[in-house]
Design a protein around this motif. Structure first.
Motif, mmCIF file in Angstrom:
data_model
loop_
_atom_site.group_PDB
_atom_site.id
_atom_site.type_symbol
_atom_site.label_atom_id
_atom_site.label_comp_id
_atom_site.label_asym_id
_atom_site.label_seq_id
_atom_site.Cartn_x
_atom_site.Cartn_y
_atom_site.Cartn_z
ATOM 1 N N ASN C 9 41.115 15.562 -53.158
ATOM 2 C CA ASN C 9 40.763 16.952 -53.423
ATOM 3 C C ASN C 9 39.341 17.093 -53.935
ATOM 4 N N LEU C 10 38.940 16.140 -54.786
ATOM 5 C CA LEU C 10 37.572 16.167 -55.294
ATOM 6 C C LEU C 10 36.576 16.099 -54.146
ATOM 7 N N ASN C 12 37.041 16.803 -50.942
ATOM 8 C CA ASN C 12 37.075 18.034 -50.149
ATOM 9 C C ASN C 12 36.343 19.154 -50.858
ATOM 10 N N GLY C 13 36.573 19.225 -52.148
ATOM 11 C CA GLY C 13 36.005 20.317 -52.936
ATOM 12 C C GLY C 13 34.498 20.276 -52.981
ATOM 13 N N ILE C 14 33.919 19.104 -53.237
ATOM 14 C CA ILE C 14 32.455 19.089 -53.344
ATOM 15 C C ILE C 14 31.811 19.276 -51.975
ATOM 16 N N GLY C 17 32.170 22.945 -51.317
ATOM 17 C CA GLY C 17 31.431 23.575 -52.400
ATOM 18 C C GLY C 17 29.932 23.510 -52.186
ATOM 19 N N MET C 271 30.274 24.795 -56.364
ATOM 20 C CA MET C 271 31.086 23.605 -56.612
ATOM 21 C C MET C 271 32.422 23.976 -57.264
ATOM 22 N N VAL C 272 32.348 24.872 -58.248
ATOM 23 C CA VAL C 272 33.580 25.249 -58.961
ATOM 24 C C VAL C 272 34.567 25.891 -57.992
ATOM 25 N N LEU C 275 35.920 23.327 -55.460
ATOM 26 C CA LEU C 275 36.913 22.451 -56.091
ATOM 27 C C LEU C 275 38.206 23.201 -56.402
ATOM 28 N N ALA C 278 40.156 23.491 -53.371
ATOM 29 C CA ALA C 278 40.710 22.215 -52.933
ATOM 30 C C ALA C 278 41.926 21.823 -53.760
ATOM 31 N N PHE C 279 41.950 22.250 -55.005
ATOM 32 C CA PHE C 279 43.048 21.844 -55.881
ATOM 33 C C PHE C 279 44.225 22.820 -55.856
#
Lengths: 303, 392, 316
Positions: C9-10, C12-14, C17, C271-272, C275, C278-279
């Motif tokens: 998830n991290l 994917n998120g960044i 993001g 980014m926030v 993320l 993604a979570f």
């Protein structure tokens, strides 16, 4: 003439309906609050009407009340919108300017996504077969028209009332209004609630009018469209949203003969109207009136 | 802006004060689909279908010698736009019937208008439950998803009898795919298979790693994807890129050549449930003619919505012929209101041999389609184009 | 949630993001200078992707005015993405001249700029459709060279997969951010931009041509928007003229979250939100679209100036 209304009746009612939605943005604006929350309440109101009109649970209501169920729907939509507006408004109205606008856009998106995912709102497909108040679309003018008349009278009275003066004081200078002893939070929330109730009732009237209701009715796009109505019409008097809502909502239909390029032209009209009507249509007409009265040439150039 | 409006208004008003209530010549048929907005991806296919149909039927004598003329009114993507274009077609353009609108949600809004005006409507792409039940004058040539989807599943089980665990993925913000996936899930359960995971996504999603990881984690033997071309195609691509090796079933939303460039080489082998197959029946002359016309011009196979719109126009043309036969009178000499009513009746009689196969519309206006197809995607070496190989 | 899931998830998120970040930077730059939101930014995003596509592939589909057209000369992808984004930058400049400047010179309500930029967005989107239709255009898979589509590795017995295109997009975004940071904090134009953002009158008294800085800002904004559009386009395809709309909306959430007008804020906000999305647990993925806005709403209430808003950090 009859045929004219048969052909254009729907569009005319849509113009009135969009005018009312533009007005729902105008009330918070009277108190200087740029809220774009109307589509959220509009969607809510529509769902109230669609659910009461179609869900089995409410069928005793429908049987008992007959057509009387429609005013009841408007009432419930109005009350629910008011409650939600208070809950959202009290925290949100601490924000100012563009921040408030964005918070209300967030509200509209949250409502939209929630409605898209609930069972009671019919998910993506929405609710269809909403019971009809009238056979012909044009006949819906008999509910939207009186609502518009009531709102115009209401606005007229409001502007001359203590509340209206408080709104204006807050718009001109919130700090000063506060210093003068005006409870700014209360009046700001009040202006927000008035707009929300109006949007909710229009929604409840629109679900039968459009035959169906779904999550695509209250979107960010609608927020921006209503804002355009108010700004192009002119945000300083009630005539602004009236003119802006009616003309801009008719524009894509009036441009229909242009086929493929109609939305391009529609966009250009928005650009030119913003540039050449900085006070909005209402402002421009107001100046025109002055010119005619004085019988002199326009003052202040083209701006 | 004022000038634009005031110049245009009188035109609108004058246009409405028409008297003639005879059917116009050439016979006007309305096409109300989404030519603008974010629904235009689907609407454009329908416009092409209608244009090809107009050309084809006029070249074949129109309605017993009278040509037809299609009148296009853009619905945009919303409900009010659909109602406006329907009103225009019914009152101003005086069409005998309407093909449209694109979305089921729009149909729920605009079809009642046509129904009350007693103007027959044929939906080219409305697949939701409840469309023909809107009213007496509403029909469709787009089979509801419940009947299309299970065929593909049966076919895959025939090829891979060992399948036990199934992953179901669908675009949740899209009405069609949500209801199609429901049908898939029921069928999977009925066949005694286990649904190991249900993954939802949005048609606006661009990254499906989360869903794909869940599918990989569940160690399934089969993945069933219900999505539209952009999101569904990307989901398939990412499933394959991240190492999913098992068979994939694509819903009806993937039955368009639009997905070929999206998933490229990874499209290979997807099993698709089809309500239309360009190549299923080599003896279907009208389909061959339509496919040829389309291929000559666009160098690829026609998509399903194109074929269904063609079919809708065809149903109108053939039913108009029947109306002439019954009344022993030229359509253009008949009263418009009567033609509309008769046309609606005739639409619901007999069978039509169309590009989507043999069909009929029942009393309610629901389509009964003889054949549904299952196809397997075969990509060309360029990995941008491909074809649907007819399986069943 | 296992370790592998968290890492997945991290990543994917960044990745997503970082795209949000450079897209939102375009918004925030304009806001920092003019104090208004440019509603046409989503359309410029879309346009950038089409520009790059035209330069590097140049084959059009079956709808619109350009149907069947196939351009003879194609640029390599690396050149196309730069030239395409520069074109998008020029569209930004044009946008400023057509929709923003006339309002400024007339001293009109700055809210009207929302409407005029909305008008431009409507024009751009529909011109695209007029020209090339609403169909999907995709970049060839080898635009980033001959690479494996995905990398896999194992953490705590569980497999983690990364799509290489995600890594590339992330890397490109980081490079762009670094260059932008350099331009703004080290070059003369960048310093002038900061000065104008701080106070236009003082800046003009210092001999800075405010008008030119505004043009420069719109160019940067358009460039970043177009670049973001191309990056998403290469990974997902260009899904019609409206495909920038949802980014346009989400970008608003990003910039407000980070603090309107704040460059580090836009990056942090992107980014926030990347993320946070993604979570979102898969079962609730339907609510993913609402996550950004729920975040936005809450942050506004708690901290109206955004995470890195004015009161913390200087505006640009």
């Amino acid at each position: 003439m009859d045929e004219f209304f048969q052909n254009n009746g729907f569009l005319i009612v849509v113009m009135v309906q969009q005018t009312l939605l533009a007005m729902s943005l105008y009330y918070p604006l009277m108190a200087g609050q740029l809220s774009l929350a109307s589509p959220g309440f509009y969607a809510l109101g529509g769902y109230v009407a669609a659910i009461i009109g179609t869900v089995e649970y409410f069928s005793p209501w429908r049987d008992a009340l007959g057509w009387g169920v429609f005013p009841l729907e408007w009432l419930i939509a109005g009350v629910m919108s008011a409650l939600l507006a208070v809950i959202v408004g009290i925290p949100a109205l601490r924000l100012k300017g563009i921040y408030l606008a964005l918070a209300t856009i967030a509200f509209v998106e949250i409502v939209r996504v929630t409605c898209l995912n609930l069972d009671i709102t019919g998910g993506a497909i929405g609710i269809f077969g909403v019971p009809q108040l009238f056979e012909s679309r044009w006949a819906y003018i008999w509910i939207f028209g009186p609502l518009l008349a009531v709102m115009l009278y209401f606005s007229y009275r409001l502007e001359r009332s203590r509340v209206g003066r408080a709104f204006k004081a807050i718009r001109e200078d919130e700090l000063a209004a506060d210093a003068m002893g005006i409870n700014t939070t209360r009046y700001k929330v009040l202006s927000f609630v008035i707009g929300a109730v109006l949007a909710g009732i229009v929604g409840a009237m629109s679900a039968p009018f459009l035959n169906t209701w779904n999550a695509r009715q209250g979107t960010f796009d609608a927020s921006i469209a209503y804002l355009a109505y108010v700004l192009i019409g002119g945000g300083r008097s009630i005539w602004g949203p009236l003119l802006g809502g009616a003309l801009l909502s008719a524009l894509p239909e009036v441009l229909r003969p242009l086929k493929d390029s109609r939305l391009i032209i529609n966009g250009l009209v928005l650009v030119f109207a913003s540039i050449y009507l900085p006070q909005g249509l209402a402002g421009a007409l107001g100046r025109l009136k002055l010119v005619f009265r004085r019988g002199s040439r326009p003052s202040g150039g083209g701006a | 802006m004022k000038r634009v409006l005031f110049a245009a208004l009188p035109v609108v008003m004058f246009a409405t004060v028409a008297q003639a209530d005879l059917v116009g010549k050439p016979i006007p048929i309305g096409i109300a689909v989404a030519q603008t907005s974010n629904v235009a991806l689907l609407g454009e296919e329908e416009v092409i279908g209608a244009r090809v149909a107009e050309k084809y039927f006029n070249a074949h004598g129109g309605v017993n010698g009278t040509p037809i003329k299609l009148i296009f009114q853009d619905t945009g993507g919303d409900e009010a736009g659909a109602i406006n274009s329907f009103q225009n077609l019914i009152n101003r353009d005086k069409v005998v019937g309407i093909v449209g609108p694109t979305l089921s949600q729009q149909a729920f809004s605009a079809d009642p208008i046509a129904d009350r005006a007693k103007v027959p409507v044929i939906g080219p792409s409305n697949t939701a439950k409840g469309i023909p039940q809107i009213g007496e004058y509403v029909g469709r040539v787009s089979a509801p998803v419940a009947v299309v989807a299970p065929n593909a599943l049966k076919q895959v089980l025939k090829e891979h009898p060992g399948i036990k665990k199934v992953a179901v993925l669908y675009a949740q913000n899209d009405a069609f795919n949500t209801s199609e996936s429901g049908t898939f899930q029921e069928t999977v359960k009925k066949m005694g298979l286990q649904i190991a995971t249900i993954q939802k996504f949005q048609t606006t999603d661009t990254d499906f790693t989360t869903q794909v990881t869940a599918v990989l984690g569940a160690k399934v033997d089969l993945a069933i994807v219900s999505g539209l071309s952009a999101d569904g195609g990307n989901l398939v691509k990412q499933l394959r890129q991240l190492g999913y090796k098992g068979p994939i079933i694509g819903g009806n939303g993937l039955n368009t050549a639009n997905i070929f460039p999206v998933c490229g080489q990874y499209c290979e082998g997807i099993i698709i449930a089809q309500a239309y197959s360009p190549s299923a029946d080599p003896k279907n002359a009208i389909n061959k003619a339509m496919v040829k016309e389309y291929r000559d011009k666009y160098k690829k196979d026609p998509p399903q919505f194109m074929a269904q719109t063609f079919t809708a126009v065809q149903v109108f043309v053939e039913a108009l012929k029947k109306v002439e036969g019954v009344n022993k009178k030229k359509i253009t000499q008949m009263d418009l209101a009567k033609v509309r009513v008769d046309l609606n009746k005739q639409i619901r009689t007999g069978t039509y041999l169309t590009p989507i196969g043999k069909i009929s519309l029942d009393k309610e206006g629901e389509i009964h389609q003889e054949n549904f197809y299952v196809a397997k995607i075969k990509m060309n070496p360029d990995n941008k184009t491909g074809r649907y190989d007819y399986v069943k | 949630m296992g370790t592998a899931q968290i890492i997945q998830n991290l990543l994917n998120g960044i990745s997503i993001g970082s795209v949000y970040a450079i897209f939102a930077l375009g918004y925030t730059l304009v806001f920092s200078i003019l104090g208004i939101i440019n509603f046409a930014h989503g359309a410029v995003f879309t346009l950038g992707a089409y520009f790059t596509y035209t330069l590097t592939v140049g084959q059009f589909g079956i709808n619109g005015l350009l149907s069947g057209v196939s351009l003879d000369t194609q640029l390599p992808f690396a050149a196309s993405i730069i030239v395409g984004s520069i074109f998008a930058g020029f569209v930004g400049v044009l946008l400023e001249r057509l929709a923003f400047k006339p309002l400024r010179t007339r001293g009109a309500d700055s809210l009207l700029a929302l409407v005029s930029s909305l008008g431009v967005a409507l024009v751009l989107v529909n011109v695209i459709q007029y020209l090339v239709g609403a169909e999907i255009y995709t970049f060839p898979q080898e635009v980033y060279g001959d690479i494996k589509p995905a990398i896999m590795f194992e953490v705590a017995g569980e497999i983690i997969v990364i799509r290489t295109v995600q890594v590339i997009i992330f890397a490109v975004c980081m490079v762009v951010l670094a260059i932008l940071g350099y331009i703004i904090s080290r070059t003369k134009a960048g310093k002038a931009l900061q000065a104008v953002a701080e106070n236009q009158i003082t800046a003009s008294l210092l001999g800075i041509s405010v008008d030119r800085i505004i043009l420069f800002t719109f160019f940067l904004s358009g460039f970043l928007g177009g670049l973001a559009g191309t990056l998403v386009g290469t990974s997902f395809g260009i899904a019609g003229p409206y495909f920038g709309v949802s980014y346009g909306l989400k970008g608003l959430a990003v910039i407000v979250l980070g603090g309107l007008g704040s460059i580090p804020g836009a990056v942090l906000g992107g980014m926030v939100i990347g993320l946070a999305e993604a979570f979102v647990p898969p079962d609730y993925s339907a609510y993913k679209e609402a996550v950004a806005f729920a975040f936005l709403f809450v942050v506004l209430l708690v901290r109206p100036q955004g995470l890195l808003g004015r009161s913390l950090i200087q505006k640009v």
